[in-house]
Design an enzyme around this catalytic site. Structure first.
Site, PDB file in Angstrom:
ATOM      1  N   ASN A 141      32.057  25.770  32.603  1.00  0.00           N
ATOM      2  CA  ASN A 141      32.883  26.749  33.307  1.00  0.00           C
ATOM      3  C   ASN A 141      33.715  26.021  34.370  1.00  0.00           C
ATOM      4  O   ASN A 141      33.171  25.485  35.342  1.00  0.00           O
ATOM      5  CB  ASN A 141      31.930  27.787  33.925  1.00  0.00           C
ATOM      6  N   GLU A 176      21.345  25.935  24.215  1.00  0.00           N
ATOM      7  CA  GLU A 176      21.129  27.380  24.212  1.00  0.00           C
ATOM      8  C   GLU A 176      20.263  27.762  25.399  1.00  0.00           C
ATOM      9  O   GLU A 176      19.263  27.086  25.691  1.00  0.00           O
ATOM     10  CB  GLU A 176      20.413  27.767  22.918  1.00  0.00           C
ATOM     11  N   ASP A 185      22.149  28.610  37.391  1.00  0.00           N
ATOM     12  CA  ASP A 185      22.100  29.842  36.618  1.00  0.00           C
ATOM     13  C   ASP A 185      21.995  30.978  37.623  1.00  0.00           C
ATOM     14  O   ASP A 185      21.342  30.835  38.660  1.00  0.00           O
ATOM     15  CB  ASP A 185      20.911  29.849  35.657  1.00  0.00           C
ATOM     16  N   HIS A 214      24.499  34.080  47.399  1.00  0.00           N
ATOM     17  CA  HIS A 214      23.320  33.458  46.804  1.00  0.00           C
ATOM     18  C   HIS A 214      23.589  31.996  46.461  1.00  0.00           C
ATOM     19  O   HIS A 214      22.758  31.132  46.660  1.00  0.00           O
ATOM     20  CB  HIS A 214      22.920  34.251  45.551  1.00  0.00           C
TER      21      HIS A 214
HETATM   22  P1  IMP Z   1      25.869  32.395  34.567  1.00  0.00           P
HETATM   23  O1  IMP Z   1      25.211  31.924  35.825  1.00  0.00           O
HETATM   24  O2  IMP Z   1      27.141  31.666  34.280  1.00  0.00           O
HETATM   25  O3  IMP Z   1      24.910  32.451  33.429  1.00  0.00           O
HETATM   26  O4  IMP Z   1      26.380  33.890  34.760  1.00  0.00           O
HETATM   27  C1  IMP Z   1      25.710  34.811  35.490  1.00  0.00           C
HETATM   28  C2  IMP Z   1      26.481  36.108  35.609  1.00  0.00           C
HETATM   29  O5  IMP Z   1      25.995  36.742  36.800  1.00  0.00           O
HETATM   30  C3  IMP Z   1      27.962  35.963  35.821  1.00  0.00           C
HETATM   31  O6  IMP Z   1      28.670  36.000  34.624  1.00  0.00           O
HETATM   32  C4  IMP Z   1      28.280  37.197  36.689  1.00  0.00           C
HETATM   33  O7  IMP Z   1      28.437  38.316  35.908  1.00  0.00           O
HETATM   34  C5  IMP Z   1      27.018  37.399  37.475  1.00  0.00           C
HETATM   35  N1  IMP Z   1      27.200  36.805  38.796  1.00  0.00           N
HETATM   36  C6  IMP Z   1      26.671  35.662  39.262  1.00  0.00           C
HETATM   37  N2  IMP Z   1      27.083  35.426  40.510  1.00  0.00           N
HETATM   38  C7  IMP Z   1      27.905  36.438  40.831  1.00  0.00           C
HETATM   39  C8  IMP Z   1      28.673  36.728  41.985  1.00  0.00           C
HETATM   40  O8  IMP Z   1      28.715  36.011  42.989  1.00  0.00           O
HETATM   41  N3  IMP Z   1      29.397  37.862  41.929  1.00  0.00           N
HETATM   42  C9  IMP Z   1      29.422  38.680  40.857  1.00  0.00           C
HETATM   43  N4  IMP Z   1      28.754  38.447  39.754  1.00  0.00           N
HETATM   44  C10 IMP Z   1      27.979  37.329  39.743  1.00  0.00           C
END
Ligand code: IMP
Length: 207
Positions: free
Chosen positions: A16, A46, A75, A194
């Protein structure tokens, strides 16, 4: 057991671009030269874990193994106690939808609506508390790992408010604020998010 990060190359185990940029900016001042998993052509493992930490570990350990360099992965997601902690590690999946044949995309308004719909089923007295959680993991090529968790506690509002940020930001009002993450200036969100809290712990421990 703890360990410090020696100045030098570190893999940011994410494909990303936004995350890689953010992490690069945070690590640069500590003498680290971040390189992304994508730049090294590393495969994306995965995410089969059932916790944020398990998924961050999968990504960091895989990147460290393949590159021979220390690797950092994160994550994150939304935990809603009234929904038994869901969507949790499936936070991004709840936004997945088929736009037209063969084409997948993410619809955050649909995802926020799904959370709200499930809360509404429980009636007006439902507990609307929620937390954004972020776990950061660092893995070294010899198998040593360290994890750091940050949490932002808050309340879910409806309807969504604000246009800044991403994901579930428009429905998340952090404790002590009158605005959602999507109504706040980016610097204000980044001061309490966070992710910022997990990073502060990482920097304190590793440098
Ligand atoms: P990953 O950490 O890329 O697997 O995605 C976690 C998902 O949590 C993201 O696609 C968001 O939808 C959500 N997320 C994580 N952090 C935030 C934030 O700061 N604001 C809003 N959504 C969040």
């Amino acid at each position: 057991m703890t360990r410090k990060l020696e100045p030098g190359r570190i893999v940011v185990a994410s494909h990303n671009a936004g995350k890689v940029r953010e992490i690069t900016a945070l690590l640069g001042p500590h003498g680290m030269a971040p390189v992304s998993a994508k730049d090294l052509d590393l495969p994306e493992p995965e995410e089969t874990g059932t916790s944020f930490e398990a998924n961050a570990l999968i990504k960091a350990v895989s990147a460290a193994d393949m590159s021979g360099l220390p690797a950092l992965a994160d994550d994150s997601g939304l935990e809603v106690p009234a929904l038994g902690g869901r969507p949790g590690v499936y936070t991004a999946d709840w936004a997945e939808r088929q736009w037209f044949e063969g084409e997948k995309g993410r619809d955050w308004y649909m995802a926020m609506g799904k959370v709200e719909g499930l809360l509404a089923e429980q009636g007006p007295g439902v507990d609307r508390s929620a937390a954004f959680v972020c776990t950061l993991c660092v893995a070294w090529p010899d198998g040593f790992t360290m994890s750091f968790e940050g949490r932002a506690e808050g309340t879910l509002v409806w309807p969504p408010r604000g246009v800044a940020g991403f994901g579930y930001d428009p429905v998340f009002m952090p404790h002590g604020q009158e605005m959602t993450f999507a109504q706040m200036a980016p610097e204000a969100k980044h001061a309490i998010s966070h992710r910022a809290q997990a990073f502060a712990k990482l920097v304190e421990a590793l440098f």
